[in-house]
Design an enzyme around this catalytic site. Structure first.
Site, PDB file in Angstrom:
ATOM      1  N   ASP A  57      42.468   2.047  15.509  1.00 22.47           N
ATOM      2  CA  ASP A  57      41.798   2.125  14.216  1.00 22.47           C
ATOM      3  C   ASP A  57      43.232   2.128  12.996  1.00 22.47           C
ATOM      4  OD1 ASP A  57      40.456   3.137  11.850  1.00 22.47           O
ATOM      5  OD2 ASP A  57      38.956   3.032  13.356  1.00 22.47           O
ATOM      6  N   SER A 110      36.840   1.212   7.898  1.00 28.66           N
ATOM      7  CA  SER A 110      36.323   1.357   9.365  1.00 28.66           C
ATOM      8  C   SER A 110      34.987   0.900   9.634  1.00 28.66           C
ATOM      9  CB  SER A 110      36.849   2.841   9.831  1.00 28.66           C
ATOM     10  OG  SER A 110      38.026   3.045   9.845  1.00 28.66           O
ATOM     11  N   HIS A 169      34.751   3.631  -0.760  1.00 27.17           N
ATOM     12  CA  HIS A 169      33.398   4.500  -0.818  1.00 27.17           C
ATOM     13  C   HIS A 169      32.805   4.084  -1.955  1.00 27.17           C
ATOM     14  CE1 HIS A 169      34.617   7.324   2.647  1.00 27.17           C
ATOM     15  NE2 HIS A 169      35.786   6.851   2.293  1.00 27.17           N
ATOM     16  N   ARG A 199      43.803   8.227  -1.518  1.00 20.71           N
ATOM     17  CA  ARG A 199      43.785   7.491  -0.196  1.00 20.71           C
ATOM     18  C   ARG A 199      43.490   6.115  -0.556  1.00 20.71           C
ATOM     19  NH1 ARG A 199      42.776  11.126   4.287  1.00 20.71           N
ATOM     20  NH2 ARG A 199      41.501   9.688   5.525  1.00 20.71           N
ATOM     21  N   ASP A 200      42.598   5.940  -1.251  1.00 20.26           N
ATOM     22  CA  ASP A 200      42.234   4.346  -1.302  1.00 20.26           C
ATOM     23  C   ASP A 200      42.937   3.709  -2.659  1.00 20.26           C
ATOM     24  OD1 ASP A 200      40.715   4.582   0.812  1.00 20.26           O
ATOM     25  OD2 ASP A 200      38.911   5.135  -0.343  1.00 20.26           O
ATOM     26  N   ARG A 243      33.206  14.413   6.598  1.00 16.85           N
ATOM     27  CA  ARG A 243      32.793  13.241   7.484  1.00 16.85           C
ATOM     28  C   ARG A 243      32.132  13.620   8.761  1.00 16.85           C
ATOM     29  NH1 ARG A 243      36.095   7.781   7.813  1.00 16.85           N
ATOM     30  NH2 ARG A 243      37.731   9.092   8.887  1.00 16.85           N
ATOM     31  N   ARG A 318      29.286   4.052   0.473  1.00 20.93           N
ATOM     32  CA  ARG A 318      29.746   4.108   1.788  1.00 20.93           C
ATOM     33  C   ARG A 318      29.037   5.300   2.575  1.00 20.93           C
ATOM     34  NH1 ARG A 318      35.925   3.996   4.375  1.00 20.93           N
ATOM     35  NH2 ARG A 318      35.630   5.689   5.720  1.00 20.93           N
ATOM     36  N   ALA A 319      28.477   5.218   3.695  1.00 18.80           N
ATOM     37  CA  ALA A 319      27.596   6.382   4.105  1.00 18.80           C
ATOM     38  C   ALA A 319      28.476   7.592   4.728  1.00 18.80           C
ATOM     39  CB  ALA A 319      26.945   5.827   5.238  1.00 18.80           C
ATOM     40  N   ASP A 320      29.622   7.334   5.431  1.00 19.93           N
ATOM     41  CA  ASP A 320      30.004   8.484   6.403  1.00 19.93           C
ATOM     42  C   ASP A 320      30.399   9.726   5.742  1.00 19.93           C
ATOM     43  OD1 ASP A 320      32.375   7.321   5.070  1.00 19.93           O
ATOM     44  OD2 ASP A 320      33.421   7.442   6.835  1.00 19.93           O
ATOM     45  N   ARG A 321      30.767   9.721   4.357  1.00 22.16           N
ATOM     46  CA  ARG A 321      31.290  11.006   3.796  1.00 22.16           C
ATOM     47  C   ARG A 321      30.045  11.588   2.791  1.00 22.16           C
ATOM     48  NH1 ARG A 321      36.201  12.676   5.311  1.00 22.16           N
ATOM     49  NH2 ARG A 321      37.530  10.981   6.058  1.00 22.16           N
ATOM     50  N   LYS A 394      36.027   9.135  14.280  1.00 20.86           N
ATOM     51  CA  LYS A 394      35.790   7.799  14.514  1.00 20.86           C
ATOM     52  C   LYS A 394      34.592   7.551  15.403  1.00 20.86           C
ATOM     53  CE  LYS A 394      38.857   6.421  11.594  1.00 20.86           C
ATOM     54  NZ  LYS A 394      38.793   5.862  10.488  1.00 20.86           N
ATOM     55  N   ASP A 462      45.043   5.480  11.607  1.00 15.62           N
ATOM     56  CA  ASP A 462      44.219   5.430  10.479  1.00 15.62           C
ATOM     57  C   ASP A 462      44.351   6.873   9.838  1.00 15.62           C
ATOM     58  OD1 ASP A 462      42.707   4.259   8.134  1.00 15.62           O
ATOM     59  OD2 ASP A 462      40.909   5.293   9.097  1.00 15.62           O
ATOM     60  N   HIS A 466      46.394   8.078   6.585  1.00 13.17           N
ATOM     61  CA  HIS A 466      45.801   8.487   5.276  1.00 13.17           C
ATOM     62  C   HIS A 466      46.644   9.514   4.608  1.00 13.17           C
ATOM     63  CE1 HIS A 466      42.682   5.663   4.609  1.00 13.17           C
ATOM     64  NE2 HIS A 466      42.024   6.062   5.916  1.00 13.17           N
ATOM     65  N   ASP A 503      40.705  -2.565  13.213  1.00  5.41           N
ATOM     66  CA  ASP A 503      39.488  -2.776  12.188  1.00  5.41           C
ATOM     67  C   ASP A 503      39.915  -2.901  10.913  1.00  5.41           C
ATOM     68  OD1 ASP A 503      40.528  -0.215  12.312  1.00  5.41           O
ATOM     69  OD2 ASP A 503      38.647   0.747  11.744  1.00  5.41           O
ATOM     70  N   HIS A 504      41.309  -2.534  10.798  1.00  6.36           N
ATOM     71  CA  HIS A 504      41.934  -2.801   9.320  1.00  6.36           C
ATOM     72  C   HIS A 504      43.328  -2.434   9.494  1.00  6.36           C
ATOM     73  CE1 HIS A 504      41.643   1.459   8.653  1.00  6.36           C
ATOM     74  NE2 HIS A 504      40.392   1.622   9.058  1.00  6.36           N
ATOM     75  N   HIS A 533      44.316   1.954   2.998  1.00  8.13           N
ATOM     76  CA  HIS A 533      44.455   0.851   3.740  1.00  8.13           C
ATOM     77  C   HIS A 533      45.130  -0.165   3.276  1.00  8.13           C
ATOM     78  CE1 HIS A 533      39.960   2.203   5.467  1.00  8.13           C
ATOM     79  NE2 HIS A 533      41.063   2.980   5.621  1.00  8.13           N
TER      80      HIS A 533
END
Length: 586
Positions: A57, A110, A169, A199-200, A243, A318-321, A394, A462, A466, A503-504, A533
C-alpha cells in the site's frame, strides 16, 4: 481476531447480526451457477499450490529518484530483484481515469484502488459521482436533500468535512457548490465545521482554504441576506475523521466541537484559530494534527453547536473516515462514549452512503457506485477459498472495498478475513507497524493448504508516508521488503504462484516540488514535506515456483491499470476471467 468488516467496539450495538453474514452462497447442490462459471485457461494450467496476492500500500514507482524518494533511498533488495526479472515486472496506472476518478490530475487512493483490484472494472467513483450529481442538479432532487431541507426554514444546516481540494476524501469546489445550492434553496442559517488536511494537499494550506471559505461565506451573506459562518474545526487525524473505529477519541473530540460547541481552544474567527494552533515556525503542528477549536461570539458563546431539529451533512464522499462519526450521529443506542447531549429530530445525511450493508447513513445526497460481479463473488461461486489479511488501517480495503463496497463474507465457509489491530500511534513512531504479524499470518495461511488464494495488504509505505517523515518511511519500505521476502520464500515452499502490486503511490515522493520537479524549501531552508499520495504508477510482479516458465507479462497493454490485476489473478488460478473484466496482464 477474525472479522468481516471494521473492528467491533464494545458498547456499540450493531444493527446487523454479530456473525459474518453470507451474501451470495454457492448453489445448494454444489454445482456452479452458469452465470458465474469460469472456464479453464487455455494455456495456463491449474496450480498445484495457492496463489498469493500482495498489495504494497502506497508503494509507487516514481520518476524522481533522489534523496526524497523513500523507495529509492531504501534500496529494497527484494523489490529491486523482482524488477530485474525480464517479462515478469512492469508498472500499472493507479490514479485518475484508470481508477474511475474525474481526470488524470486526480491522485489515486486506497479505496478506489482496491475497488479496481477486486472488481476488474473501472467504475465512476466518489468525486466523479458527486460532480455528475451537481452538474445535473440531481443532488438537489435526491431523497437525502429533501430530508435535510426540512430544517432550512427555521433551523440550522450544519456541514462537516475535510476542507481541501485534494480530491481523495472531498473537494473544495463541491463543498461550495453544495453550500450555494442550499442557500439558493432556502437555507437561512448555515454552520460549517472544517477539518484541516495536510495529507492530500501541502501542509500549511489550511490557512488558504479557511481564508477562501470565509470570503465565500461573506459573499453569500451579503448577496442573500443569510447567516453563514465557520463554527468549529480541527485536524483530520485528531478530530472527527477516525478510520475503522481505530480511535474513538478522535470522534469524541469532533462530537464535542461540532455538536456540543465545546473545545479547549476558542477563537473569534477560523483563520486566527488555524494560524494559532499551527504554532511557531520552528515548531509547526501539521494541519492534519491540529487540536479541536470552536468559534465563539463576543460573549464567548459558541456560534454553531448542533441543536434539536437541525440538519447535518457530512460532505466527504469517501467512506472510510465518515463511518464512525455517522454512527455517533445516527445510532440512538450508541454507547462508545458519552455524547452528553443528543439533538432530537436531527436531519442527518451523508454526501454518500458510507456503508451500504449497515445502511449508514440512512439518508444520503448521492447514490454510491454499483460494483457488481466482483472477484470475491466469482471465487466462492466456483468453490475457491480465500484468506485475506491486513492490519486495522487497511483491513477494510482488503475486504470491504475489494468486495465492491460490501461488508461481510460472500460465503463464510470459503473465506477467512483476519484483522491485525493497528497501534494507536502516529505511525512514524512505529514504522514497522504490524508487518511482521501480517507476514506470520500469511505464511501460516499459505502452509495450511486450506486456501486457493491468500491476499495480503502491507499498510506501512502509505500510513508512514502520510506522516511526512522521510527517515521513518524509508524504514517502513525496508521492513515491508524484508517481510515480502519471507512471504515469497514460504510461497515457494508450497509451490505457489504470486502476484505483487500496489494500490497507489505515496512513499515514492516525500517532498513538495515545483513544476519542473525541483524540491521546494520552506522559510527555514528545510524541505517542505509531501504527505499526500502521488500520481506515480505502481509496480507489478508475477512469479513463484508454481508458475510455468512460459508465463510472462503481455507486451500489448502499455496503458494497463489496477483493474487488469483481477483477470491476472484468475489467470494464475488457471481460469479465464469474466469477459467484462479488464484483460489479464499475462
Amino acid at each position: 481476531m477474525v472479522c468481516c468488516g471494521p473492528q467491533a467496539v464494545a458498547g456499540v450495538q450493531e444493527p446487523v447480526a454479530a456473525p459474518p453474514k453470507t451474501m451470495a452462497p454457492t448453489t445448494a447442490n454444489g454445482n456452479v451457477d452458469p452465470e458465474f462459471a469460469l472456464a479453464p485457461h487455455p494455456t495456463i494450467p491449474k496450480p498445484e499450490g495457492p496463489v498469493l496476492v500482495v498489495i504494497l500500500d502506497g508503494f509507487g514507482e516514481n520518476e524522481f529518484k533522489d534523496e526524497y524518494n523513500a523507495v529509492h533511498v531504501a534500496k529494497p533488495p527484494l523489490v529491486s530483484k523482482l524488477q530485474g526479472v525480464a517479462k515478469r515486472s512492469r508498472t500499472l496506472r493507479a490514479h485518475g481515469t484508470a481508477v474511475g476518478l474525474p481526470t488524470d490530475a486526480d491522485m489515486g487512493n486506497s479505496e478506489v484502488g482496491h475497488n479496481a483490484l477486486g472488481s476488474g472494472q473501472v467504475v465512476d467513483q466518489g468525486a466523479r459521482l458527486v460532480d455528475i450529481a451537481l452538474q445535473t442538479g440531481g443532488i438537489f432532487e435526491s431523497e437525502g436533500w429533501k430530508h435535510i431541507s426540512e430544517a432550512f426554514e427555521h433551523n440550522t444546516l450544519h456541514m462537516i468535512g475535510l476542507l481541501s481540494d485534494g480530491g481523495v476524501h472531498s473537494r473544495y469546489d463541491q463543498v461550495v457548490q453544495t453550500l450555494k445550492g442550499a442557500v439558493e434553496r432556502g437555507a437561512k442559517r448555515v454552520r460549517l465545521h472544517v477539518l484541516t488536511d495536510g495529507r492530500d494537499v501541502p501542509d500549511g494550506s489550511s490557512i488558504q482554504f479557511v481564508q477562501q471559505l470565509d470570503e465565500e461565506l461573506a459573499a453569500l451573506n451579503a448577496k442573500h441576506g443569510v447567516d453563514c459562518k465557520i463554527a468549529s474545526g480541527g485536524g483530520r487525524m485528531f478530530v472527527t475523521m477516525d478510520r475503522y473505529e481505530a480511535d474513538w477519541d478522535i470522534v469524541k473530540r469532533g462530537w464535542h466541537a461540532h455538536v456540543l460547541g465545546k473545545a479547549p481552544n476558542q477563537f473569534k474567527d477560523a483563520v486566527t484559530a488555524v494560524k494559532t494552533l499551527r504554532g511557531p515556525e520552528d515548531k509547526k503542528v501539521s494541519d492534519q494534527n491540529l487540536a479541536p477549536f470552536v468559534i465563539v461570539d463576543e460573549e464567548g458563546k459558541a456560534v454553531g453547536p448542533v441543536q434539536d431539529n437541525d440538519a447535518v451533512v457530512l460532505w466527504n464522499f469517501r467512506a472510510d473516515r465518515m463511518v464512525s462519526i455517522s454512527k455517533a450521529l445516527e445510532w440512538k443506542d450508541f454507547k462508545v462514549f458519552d455524547r452528553e447531549r443528543v439533538p432530537e429530530n436531527l436531519k442527518f445525511a451523508g454526501m454518500m452512503q458510507y456503508d451500504g450493508d449497515l445502511g449508514l447513513p440512512k439518508n444520503f445526497l448521492v447514490p454510491p457506485p454499483e460494483i457488481k460481479k466482483v472477484s470475491g463473488e466469482y471465487m466462492v461461486k466456483n468453490g475457491l477459498s480465500t484468506f485475506a489479511c491486513s492490519e486495522t488501517q487497511k483491513f477494510g480495503h482488503v475486504t470491504f472495498f475489494w468486495n465492491g463496497n460490501r461488508s461481510g463474507y460472500f460465503d463464510s465457509k470459503l473465506e477467512t478475513y483476519l484483522e491485525i489491530p493497528s497501534d494507536k500511534v502516529q505511525f512514524n513512531e512505529k514504522p514497522d507497524m504490524k508487518a511482521k504479524e501480517i507476514t506470520d499470518a500469511g505464511k501460516e495461511a499459505l502452509k495450511s493448504g486450506k486456501y486457493q488464494m491468500v491476499r495480503i495488504n502491507y499498510a506501512n509505505p502509505d500510513m508512514v508516508g502520510h506522516t511526512g517523515d522521510l527517515n521513518a518511511t524509508v524504514r517502513a519500505v525496508q521492513t515491508v521488503d524484508q517481510c515480502l521476502g519471507e512471504l515469497l520464500a514460504t510461497a515457494d515452499e508450497v509451490n505457489a504462484r504470486y502476484l505483487v502490486t500496489a494500490d497507489h503511490g505515496n512513499a515514492d515522493d516525500m517532498v513538495q516540488r515545483d513544476k519542473k520537479g525541483k524540491p521546494l524549501m520552506g522559510e527555514s531552508g528545510a524541505p517542505l514535506p509531501l504527505t499526500s499520495h502521488t500520481l506515480a504508477p505502481v509496480p507489478a510482479f508475477v512469479g513463484g515456483k508454481g508458475l510455468p516458465d512460459s508465463v510472462n507479462f503481455r507486451d500489448d497493454l502499455p496503458k494497463a491499470g489496477l483493474a487488469n490485476i483481477t483477470a491476472t489473478m484468475f489467470s494464475l488460478l488457471g481460469l479465464q476471467a469474466p469477459s467484462h473484466y479488464e484483460p489479464s496482464l499475462i
